[in-house]
Design a protein around this motif. Structure first.
Motif, PDB file in Angstrom:
ATOM      1  N   ARG A 116       0.828  -1.207   0.000  1.00 44.73           N
ATOM      2  CA  ARG A 116       0.000   0.000   0.000  1.00 44.73           C
ATOM      3  C   ARG A 116       0.864   1.259   0.000  1.00 44.73           C
ATOM      4  NH1 ARG A 116      -4.527   0.195  -2.008  1.00 44.73           N
ATOM      5  NH2 ARG A 116      -5.625   1.533  -0.530  1.00 44.73           N
ATOM      6  N   SER A 117       1.967   1.238   0.731  1.00 43.45           N
ATOM      7  CA  SER A 117       2.869   2.387   0.744  1.00 43.45           C
ATOM      8  C   SER A 117       3.491   2.606  -0.631  1.00 43.45           C
ATOM      9  CB  SER A 117       3.968   2.186   1.792  1.00 43.45           C
ATOM     10  OG  SER A 117       3.429   2.186   3.103  1.00 43.45           O
ATOM     11  N   VAL A 118       3.835   1.520  -1.312  1.00 38.72           N
ATOM     12  CA  VAL A 118       4.384   1.630  -2.664  1.00 38.72           C
ATOM     13  C   VAL A 118       3.332   2.186  -3.619  1.00 38.72           C
ATOM     14  CG1 VAL A 118       5.269   0.317  -4.637  1.00 38.72           C
ATOM     15  CG2 VAL A 118       6.094  -0.181  -2.328  1.00 38.72           C
ATOM     16  N   GLN A 119       2.098   1.734  -3.480  1.00 40.98           N
ATOM     17  CA  GLN A 119       1.014   2.251  -4.328  1.00 40.98           C
ATOM     18  C   GLN A 119       0.833   3.751  -4.110  1.00 40.98           C
ATOM     19  OE1 GLN A 119      -2.411  -0.254  -3.424  1.00 40.98           O
ATOM     20  NE2 GLN A 119      -1.132  -2.074  -3.667  1.00 40.98           N
ATOM     21  N   PHE A 120       1.008   4.202  -2.873  1.00 37.47           N
ATOM     22  CA  PHE A 120       0.936   5.635  -2.594  1.00 37.47           C
ATOM     23  C   PHE A 120       2.085   6.366  -3.290  1.00 37.47           C
ATOM     24  CE2 PHE A 120       1.973   9.221   0.395  1.00 37.47           C
ATOM     25  CZ  PHE A 120       0.886  10.016   0.051  1.00 37.47           C
ATOM     26  N   ALA A 121       3.286   5.794  -3.257  1.00 35.51           N
ATOM     27  CA  ALA A 121       4.429   6.398  -3.947  1.00 35.51           C
ATOM     28  C   ALA A 121       4.152   6.521  -5.446  1.00 35.51           C
ATOM     29  CB  ALA A 121       5.686   5.559  -3.705  1.00 35.51           C
ATOM     30  N   LEU A 122       3.517   5.512  -6.029  1.00 32.34           N
ATOM     31  CA  LEU A 122       3.191   5.558  -7.455  1.00 32.34           C
ATOM     32  C   LEU A 122       2.165   6.650  -7.750  1.00 32.34           C
ATOM     33  CD1 LEU A 122       2.909   1.712  -8.204  1.00 32.34           C
ATOM     34  CD2 LEU A 122       4.852   3.227  -8.652  1.00 32.34           C
ATOM     35  N   ALA A 123       1.250   6.876  -6.808  1.00 38.08           N
ATOM     36  CA  ALA A 123       0.213   7.891  -7.009  1.00 38.08           C
ATOM     37  C   ALA A 123       0.775   9.297  -7.009  1.00 38.08           C
ATOM     38  CB  ALA A 123      -0.863   7.763  -5.926  1.00 38.08           C
ATOM     39  N   LEU A 124       1.880   9.515  -6.304  1.00 38.83           N
ATOM     40  CA  LEU A 124       2.410  10.867  -6.195  1.00 38.83           C
ATOM     41  C   LEU A 124       3.657  11.112  -7.044  1.00 38.83           C
ATOM     42  CD1 LEU A 124       5.100  10.722  -4.142  1.00 38.83           C
ATOM     43  CD2 LEU A 124       3.292  10.375  -2.461  1.00 38.83           C
ATOM     44  N   CYS A 125       4.177  10.065  -7.697  1.00 45.15           N
ATOM     45  CA  CYS A 125       5.459  10.215  -8.394  1.00 45.15           C
ATOM     46  C   CYS A 125       5.369  11.118  -9.623  1.00 45.15           C
ATOM     47  CB  CYS A 125       6.035   8.849  -8.774  1.00 45.15           C
ATOM     48  SG  CYS A 125       5.160   8.014 -10.103  1.00 45.15           S
ATOM     49  N   GLY A 126       4.179  11.313 -10.190  1.00 46.85           N
ATOM     50  CA  GLY A 126       4.032  12.177 -11.354  1.00 46.85           C
ATOM     51  C   GLY A 126       3.891  13.650 -11.019  1.00 46.85           C
ATOM     52  N   ARG A 127       4.092  14.005  -9.770  1.00 49.04           N
ATOM     53  CA  ARG A 127       3.904  15.366  -9.253  1.00 49.04           C
ATOM     54  C   ARG A 127       2.485  15.866  -9.578  1.00 49.04           C
ATOM     55  NH1 ARG A 127       8.360  18.337  -7.796  1.00 49.04           N
ATOM     56  NH2 ARG A 127       9.665  17.316  -9.359  1.00 49.04           N
ATOM     57  N   PRO A 128       1.459  15.121  -9.143  1.00 50.30           N
ATOM     58  CA  PRO A 128       0.087  15.471  -9.504  1.00 50.30           C
ATOM     59  C   PRO A 128      -0.409  16.729  -8.800  1.00 50.30           C
ATOM     60  CG  PRO A 128       0.088  13.710  -7.907  1.00 50.30           C
ATOM     61  CD  PRO A 128       1.525  13.923  -8.286  1.00 50.30           C
ATOM     62  N   GLU A 129      -1.390  17.364  -9.420  1.00 50.20           N
ATOM     63  CA  GLU A 129      -2.070  18.493  -8.799  1.00 50.20           C
ATOM     64  C   GLU A 129      -3.277  18.027  -7.995  1.00 50.20           C
ATOM     65  OE1 GLU A 129      -2.776  21.783 -11.626  1.00 50.20           O
ATOM     66  OE2 GLU A 129      -1.455  20.653 -12.974  1.00 50.20           O
ATOM     67  N   LEU A 130      -3.687  16.790  -8.241  1.00 56.93           N
ATOM     68  CA  LEU A 130      -4.845  16.217  -7.553  1.00 56.93           C
ATOM     69  C   LEU A 130      -4.593  14.724  -7.370  1.00 56.93           C
ATOM     70  CD1 LEU A 130      -7.794  15.965  -6.555  1.00 56.93           C
ATOM     71  CD2 LEU A 130      -8.516  16.035  -8.942  1.00 56.93           C
ATOM     72  N   VAL A 131      -4.785  14.244  -6.130  1.00 51.46           N
ATOM     73  CA  VAL A 131      -4.574  12.830  -5.827  1.00 51.46           C
ATOM     74  C   VAL A 131      -5.870  12.248  -5.274  1.00 51.46           C
ATOM     75  CG1 VAL A 131      -3.266  11.158  -4.460  1.00 51.46           C
ATOM     76  CG2 VAL A 131      -2.135  13.203  -5.323  1.00 51.46           C
ATOM     77  N   PHE A 132      -6.262  11.090  -5.819  1.00 48.16           N
ATOM     78  CA  PHE A 132      -7.407  10.337  -5.323  1.00 48.16           C
ATOM     79  C   PHE A 132      -6.883   9.161  -4.501  1.00 48.16           C
ATOM     80  CE2 PHE A 132      -8.972  12.463  -9.085  1.00 48.16           C
ATOM     81  CZ  PHE A 132     -10.256  12.859  -8.745  1.00 48.16           C
ATOM     82  N   LEU A 133      -7.279   9.096  -3.242  1.00 45.34           N
ATOM     83  CA  LEU A 133      -6.836   8.037  -2.342  1.00 45.34           C
ATOM     84  C   LEU A 133      -8.054   7.287  -1.814  1.00 45.34           C
ATOM     85  CD1 LEU A 133      -4.188  10.078  -0.296  1.00 45.34           C
ATOM     86  CD2 LEU A 133      -3.779   8.628  -2.289  1.00 45.34           C
ATOM     87  N   ASP A 134      -8.193   6.035  -2.239  1.00 44.65           N
ATOM     88  CA  ASP A 134      -9.340   5.215  -1.865  1.00 44.65           C
ATOM     89  C   ASP A 134      -8.917   4.215  -0.797  1.00 44.65           C
ATOM     90  OD1 ASP A 134     -11.784   3.984  -1.773  1.00 44.65           O
ATOM     91  OD2 ASP A 134     -11.619   2.995  -3.712  1.00 44.65           O
ATOM     92  N   GLU A 135      -9.348   4.447   0.452  1.00 45.86           N
ATOM     93  CA  GLU A 135      -8.983   3.589   1.585  1.00 45.86           C
ATOM     94  C   GLU A 135      -7.472   3.342   1.623  1.00 45.86           C
ATOM     95  OE1 GLU A 135     -11.103   2.754   3.822  1.00 45.86           O
ATOM     96  OE2 GLU A 135     -13.010   3.145   2.851  1.00 45.86           O
ATOM     97  N   PRO A 136      -6.668   4.404   1.661  1.00 49.18           N
ATOM     98  CA  PRO A 136      -5.222   4.241   1.477  1.00 49.18           C
ATOM     99  C   PRO A 136      -4.490   3.515   2.598  1.00 49.18           C
ATOM    100  CG  PRO A 136      -5.720   6.493   2.127  1.00 49.18           C
ATOM    101  CD  PRO A 136      -7.038   5.818   1.858  1.00 49.18           C
ATOM    102  N   THR A 137      -5.005   3.558   3.828  1.00 50.18           N
ATOM    103  CA  THR A 137      -4.235   3.006   4.953  1.00 50.18           C
ATOM    104  C   THR A 137      -4.697   1.625   5.392  1.00 50.18           C
ATOM    105  OG1 THR A 137      -5.639   4.158   6.561  1.00 50.18           O
ATOM    106  CG2 THR A 137      -3.670   5.306   5.809  1.00 50.18           C
ATOM    107  N   VAL A 138      -5.588   0.995   4.627  1.00 50.45           N
ATOM    108  CA  VAL A 138      -6.007  -0.368   4.953  1.00 50.45           C
ATOM    109  C   VAL A 138      -4.798  -1.296   4.901  1.00 50.45           C
ATOM    110  CG1 VAL A 138      -7.347  -2.352   4.165  1.00 50.45           C
ATOM    111  CG2 VAL A 138      -8.382  -0.082   4.161  1.00 50.45           C
ATOM    112  N   GLY A 139      -4.601  -2.072   5.964  1.00 54.33           N
ATOM    113  CA  GLY A 139      -3.498  -3.010   6.013  1.00 54.33           C
ATOM    114  C   GLY A 139      -2.195  -2.438   6.532  1.00 54.33           C
ATOM    115  N   MET A 140      -2.154  -1.137   6.799  1.00 55.26           N
ATOM    116  CA  MET A 140      -0.920  -0.518   7.286  1.00 55.26           C
ATOM    117  C   MET A 140      -0.846  -0.581   8.807  1.00 55.26           C
ATOM    118  SD  MET A 140      -0.375   2.947   5.053  1.00 55.26           S
ATOM    119  CE  MET A 140       0.032   2.880   3.310  1.00 55.26           C
ATOM    120  N   ASP A 141       0.385  -0.682   9.335  1.00 61.05           N
ATOM    121  CA  ASP A 141       0.556  -0.593  10.778  1.00 61.05           C
ATOM    122  C   ASP A 141       0.499   0.879  11.187  1.00 61.05           C
ATOM    123  OD1 ASP A 141       3.091   0.566  10.307  1.00 61.05           O
ATOM    124  OD2 ASP A 141       4.099  -1.370  10.459  1.00 61.05           O
TER     125      ASP A 141
END
Length: 305
Positions: free
Chosen positions: A139-164
């Motif tokens: 999930r943390s890697v998926q978050f890194a992929l979501a922000l790596c393009g330097r987006p102006e808008l990020v959609f995060l759907d249940e981003p912390t499920v499974g995280m400690d």
């Protein structure tokens, strides 16, 4: 009021039907630049459908969806967003660094790999195969992929499920950093404390419509409930019978009381039990607001079942 130029995403009277089911019944939703918006609601509320319309994954049957003033399916709009969906199918054999380089190559002005990895807290995972990571690490890697393009808008759907807890806190810090940069964030989550801690504005949905929206404080004001906790020998049933008390229950040595008139209840408690101690008073939280706003929706679901 934010000027129109600050609007980065919008649903205007959006309607979406699947056969006889109306998933969205005329939803209006606006997201401003540099805003973290939490979209909450029970299952079937219309959250995922709303996000899918803004992402251009589906088309509205009525109304309009806009992304940066454009059709969400236009490539010029899509290059300005990052997305972290609830589930992701990624090549399991690729290393994390390879995944980041590949994804960044799709954008005109991506972040440096090291910056994306540091912001998402995955710098120590770059050489590891994605398929060898734990669910929380993925999930943390998926978050890194979501922000790596330097987006102006990020959609995060249940981003912390499974995280400690540590990974969740790091992701919260990263979301705040994105907003500080001027990035907008749309967050859907079932963790109400997450929305309460992060969101500048909250939209609560139910059965395909917006039930309420506003800041966390504005939503709290709709539910004038105060929680009182104390150590007391008083009988919970007796306290529950007091006219100002909405609920009272015992948790071991503690009493848990809900009331709309905290001052009078506190006076009654102190008068009835001189040995009362460890008194805590807390106003309604977002969880109380969510429960109250969606009460009718959950009742209808139960009746339909």
């Amino acid at each position: 009021m934010n000027p129109t130029s600050d609007v980065v995403a919008r649903l205007s009277g959006a309607v979406k039907r699947y056969g006889q089911l109306t998933a969205l019944g005329g939803v209006d939703l606006v997201l401003h630049r540099g805003e973290l918006l939490a979209v909450l609601g029970p299952n079937g509320a219309g959250k995922s459908t709303s996000i899918s319309l803004l992402l251009g994954l589906i088309r509205p049957d009525g109304g309009r969806a806009e992304l940066f003033g454009r059709d969400p399916q236009e490539i010029e709009a899509r290059r300005r967003i990052g997305v972290m969906l609830q589930s992701a199918m990624l090549p399991m054999t690729l290393r994390v660094g390879e995944l980041l380089r590949l994804t960044a190559s799709y954008y005109p002005n991506p972040r440096p790999l090291e910056e994306s990895a540091a912001l998402a807290g995955v710098s120590d995972l770059l050489r590891r195969p994605y398929g060898k990571l734990s669910g929380g690490q993925q999930r943390s890697v998926q978050f890194a992929l979501a922000l790596c393009g330097r987006p102006e808008l990020v959609f995060l759907d249940e981003p912390t499920v499974g995280m400690d807890i540590d990974a969740r806190r790091k992701l919260w810090d990263a979301m705040r950093a994105l907003v500080t940069e001027g990035c907008s964030v749309v967050l859907t989550t079932h963790y109400l404390e997450e929305a309460e801690a992060l969101a500048q504005r909250v939209v609560v949905m139910g059965r395909g419509r917006v039930l309420s929206e506003g800041t966390v404080d504005a939503l709290r004001a709709q539910v004038p409930l105060t929680r009182i906790r104390c150590v007391s020998d008083l009988d919970a049933a007796t306290v529950a019978s007091w006219p100002q008390v909405a609920s009272a229950e015992r948790d071991g040595a503690r009493l848990r009381i809900g009331t709309n008139d905290a001052e009078n209840v506190l006076r009654c408690l102190l008068y009835a039990d001189a040995s009362l101690r460890e008194l805590e008073v807390q106003r309604a939280g977002l969880a109380d607001v969510f429960t109250e706003l969606t009460r009718d929706e959950r009742t209808l679901e139960q009746e339909a079942a």
